[in-house]
Design an enzyme around this catalytic site. Structure first.
Site, PDB file in Angstrom:
ATOM      1  N   GLY A 158      33.967  46.289  34.840  1.00 34.88           N
ATOM      2  CA  GLY A 158      33.248  45.353  35.718  1.00 34.88           C
ATOM      3  C   GLY A 158      32.507  46.107  36.808  1.00 34.88           C
ATOM      4  N   HIS A 193      36.471  31.966  51.926  1.00 33.22           N
ATOM      5  CA  HIS A 193      35.759  33.021  51.186  1.00 33.22           C
ATOM      6  C   HIS A 193      34.295  32.614  50.983  1.00 33.22           C
ATOM      7  CE1 HIS A 193      39.762  34.553  50.145  1.00 33.22           C
ATOM      8  NE2 HIS A 193      39.140  35.695  49.860  1.00 33.22           N
ATOM      9  N   LYS A 210      32.880  32.688  45.162  1.00 34.76           N
ATOM     10  CA  LYS A 210      34.255  32.817  44.644  1.00 34.76           C
ATOM     11  C   LYS A 210      34.572  31.681  43.678  1.00 34.76           C
ATOM     12  CE  LYS A 210      38.983  33.835  45.970  1.00 34.76           C
ATOM     13  NZ  LYS A 210      39.085  34.876  44.929  1.00 34.76           N
TER      14      LYS A 210
HETATM   15  P1  NAD Z   1      31.894  39.656  40.587  1.00 35.56           P
HETATM   16  O1  NAD Z   1      31.556  38.401  39.823  1.00 35.56           O
HETATM   17  O2  NAD Z   1      30.906  40.195  41.538  1.00 35.56           O
HETATM   18  O3  NAD Z   1      32.251  40.836  39.542  1.00 35.56           O
HETATM   19  C1  NAD Z   1      32.938  40.657  38.321  1.00 35.56           C
HETATM   20  C2  NAD Z   1      32.262  41.585  37.298  1.00 35.56           C
HETATM   21  O4  NAD Z   1      33.028  41.597  36.087  1.00 35.56           O
HETATM   22  C3  NAD Z   1      30.833  41.126  36.919  1.00 35.56           C
HETATM   23  O5  NAD Z   1      29.920  42.205  37.108  1.00 35.56           O
HETATM   24  C4  NAD Z   1      30.968  40.738  35.450  1.00 35.56           C
HETATM   25  O6  NAD Z   1      29.777  40.955  34.698  1.00 35.56           O
HETATM   26  C5  NAD Z   1      32.086  41.674  35.016  1.00 35.56           C
HETATM   27  N1  NAD Z   1      32.663  41.322  33.715  1.00 35.56           N
HETATM   28  C6  NAD Z   1      32.795  40.089  33.160  1.00 35.56           C
HETATM   29  N2  NAD Z   1      33.308  40.194  31.918  1.00 35.56           N
HETATM   30  C7  NAD Z   1      33.496  41.534  31.684  1.00 35.56           C
HETATM   31  C8  NAD Z   1      33.998  42.282  30.570  1.00 35.56           C
HETATM   32  N3  NAD Z   1      34.407  41.680  29.438  1.00 35.56           N
HETATM   33  N4  NAD Z   1      34.061  43.635  30.687  1.00 35.56           N
HETATM   34  C9  NAD Z   1      33.656  44.256  31.824  1.00 35.56           C
HETATM   35  N5  NAD Z   1      33.155  43.595  32.909  1.00 35.56           N
HETATM   36  C10 NAD Z   1      33.091  42.238  32.825  1.00 35.56           C
HETATM   37  O7  NAD Z   1      33.278  39.346  41.301  1.00 35.56           O
HETATM   38  P2  NAD Z   1      33.973  40.151  42.508  1.00 35.56           P
HETATM   39  O8  NAD Z   1      33.657  39.486  43.792  1.00 35.56           O
HETATM   40  O9  NAD Z   1      33.729  41.615  42.342  1.00 35.56           O
HETATM   41  O10 NAD Z   1      35.515  39.801  42.225  1.00 35.56           O
HETATM   42  C11 NAD Z   1      36.106  40.125  40.969  1.00 35.56           C
HETATM   43  C12 NAD Z   1      37.577  39.678  40.982  1.00 35.56           C
HETATM   44  O11 NAD Z   1      38.315  40.469  41.939  1.00 35.56           O
HETATM   45  C13 NAD Z   1      37.807  38.215  41.386  1.00 35.56           C
HETATM   46  O12 NAD Z   1      38.885  37.691  40.631  1.00 35.56           O
HETATM   47  C14 NAD Z   1      38.203  38.315  42.859  1.00 35.56           C
HETATM   48  O13 NAD Z   1      38.989  37.233  43.304  1.00 35.56           O
HETATM   49  C15 NAD Z   1      39.013  39.593  42.823  1.00 35.56           C
HETATM   50  N6  NAD Z   1      39.147  40.293  44.113  1.00 35.56           N
HETATM   51  C16 NAD Z   1      40.371  40.828  44.365  1.00 35.56           C
HETATM   52  C17 NAD Z   1      40.564  41.577  45.523  1.00 35.56           C
HETATM   53  C18 NAD Z   1      41.910  42.251  45.739  1.00 35.56           C
HETATM   54  O14 NAD Z   1      42.094  42.942  46.759  1.00 35.56           O
HETATM   55  N7  NAD Z   1      42.851  42.099  44.794  1.00 35.56           N
HETATM   56  C19 NAD Z   1      39.510  41.763  46.426  1.00 35.56           C
HETATM   57  C20 NAD Z   1      38.267  41.204  46.132  1.00 35.56           C
HETATM   58  C21 NAD Z   1      38.097  40.478  44.956  1.00 35.56           C
END
Ligand code: NAD
Length: 267
Positions: A9, A155, A159
């Protein structure tokens, strides 16, 4: 020892931050990145973070990336995280999971992979939030059930899951402090004629708007006073930094499912 870190991702909001963090952390190299179908696959990773091409292209084969990495970091979507958990199980590669909104089946795939690979999973990788989890547990254990516990989060408008994984983590910590199961006491929404609040309930409220990275407050209120603990994220860098720290910590660890409290030595 140099640790090769793969980023699945890699074109997402968090994926880009993680690439930046890997490229600027001593002892790490970027093993590569993957994206979902049609998302930048085949193009260079450099422009994703606003730098010149770095000679590494974005792939779409998770098993190939897991095989060529010492650790893989995942902030994607639940369906992808499940595929990545299978790749971790197949290859035994250290795996860091940040994706939230996982179903019971997604979680089962991670737990199954943890029998073959060392995994850190955290709803939030920031130090401040992990301290908030620990404080919430302590406060909930000290205060009697006369104190109502409510978790409020806000958020950004993009989200897709609610309440946030971090809000649920706060709820889990409060429930653990009270020695109850969150599932038995959680109240996720209120609308219309709800009746009075039940004693012992842990309530959640969700706000969405603009570019807010992540604000969380847990409130403990009785008739006479209110104690509030708040964390506000100013930058996604705190999550990326924590995830890279987790990837380094996992090197040489036995297969198993670990949390950020283990990485930070809070347990
Ligand atoms: P985002 O939508 O910007 O990024 C997600 C990415 O995953 C996208 O680029 C998408 O194309 C990609 N993706 C989808 N299917 C895929 C696949 N099969 N293979 C590879 N990549 C794929 O979202 P974001 O804001 O970066 O957040 C992502 C996740 O992380 C969410 O669930 C969010 O809640 C979580 N998050 C967690 C924390 C933490 O500290 N744990 C912090 C921030 C965000």
């Amino acid at each position: 020892m140099t640790v090769a870190i793969g980023v699945v991702g890699c074109a997402g909001r968090m994926g880009r931050m993680v690439i930046q963090e890997v490229l600027t952390t001593e002892g790490c190299v970027l093993a590569g990145g993957t994206e979902g179908p049609d998302e930048h696959v085949g193009s260079d990773l450099g422009p994703l973070i606003g730098v010149e091409p770095i000679g590494a292209t974005i792939g779409d084969d998770p098993v190939e990336l897991f095989s060529s990495s010492d650790a893989v970091i995942d902030f994607t979507v639940p369906a992808a995280t499940r595929i990545h958990a299978t790749a971790a199980e197949e290859t035994g590669t250290a795996f860091v999971v940040g994706t939230t909104g996982l179903s019971a089946e997604d979680q089962a795939a991670i737990e199954s992979a943890a029998r073959k690979a060392p995994i850190v999973q955290a709803p939030n990788f920031s130090i401040g939030t992990n301290l908030l989890f620990a404080l919430t547990k302590q406060v909930a254990a000290k205060l009697d059930p006369d104190y109502d516990i409510e978790v409020l989060e806000m958020h950004h408008r993009h989200k897709v899951d609610a309440p946030s994984g971090t809000a649920l983590g706060i709820g889990q910590a409060a429930a653990a402090g009270r020695a109850v199961r969150l599932d038995d006491v959680a109240r996720y929404a209120r609308e219309g004629q709800t009746g009075p609040r039940a004693t012992g309930e842990i309530g959640f409220a969700t706000l969405r708007g603009g570019g807010v990275i992540g604000d969380h407050t847990v409130m403990f209120s009785n008739e006479d006073e209110r104690l509030e603990l708040t964390h506000k994220a100013n930058s996604r860098g705190i999550f990326a930094g924590g995830a890279v720290r987790a990837a380094l910590w996992l090197q040489g660890k036995k297969p198993g499912l670990y949390g950020m409290a283990d990485v930070l030595g809070l347990n």
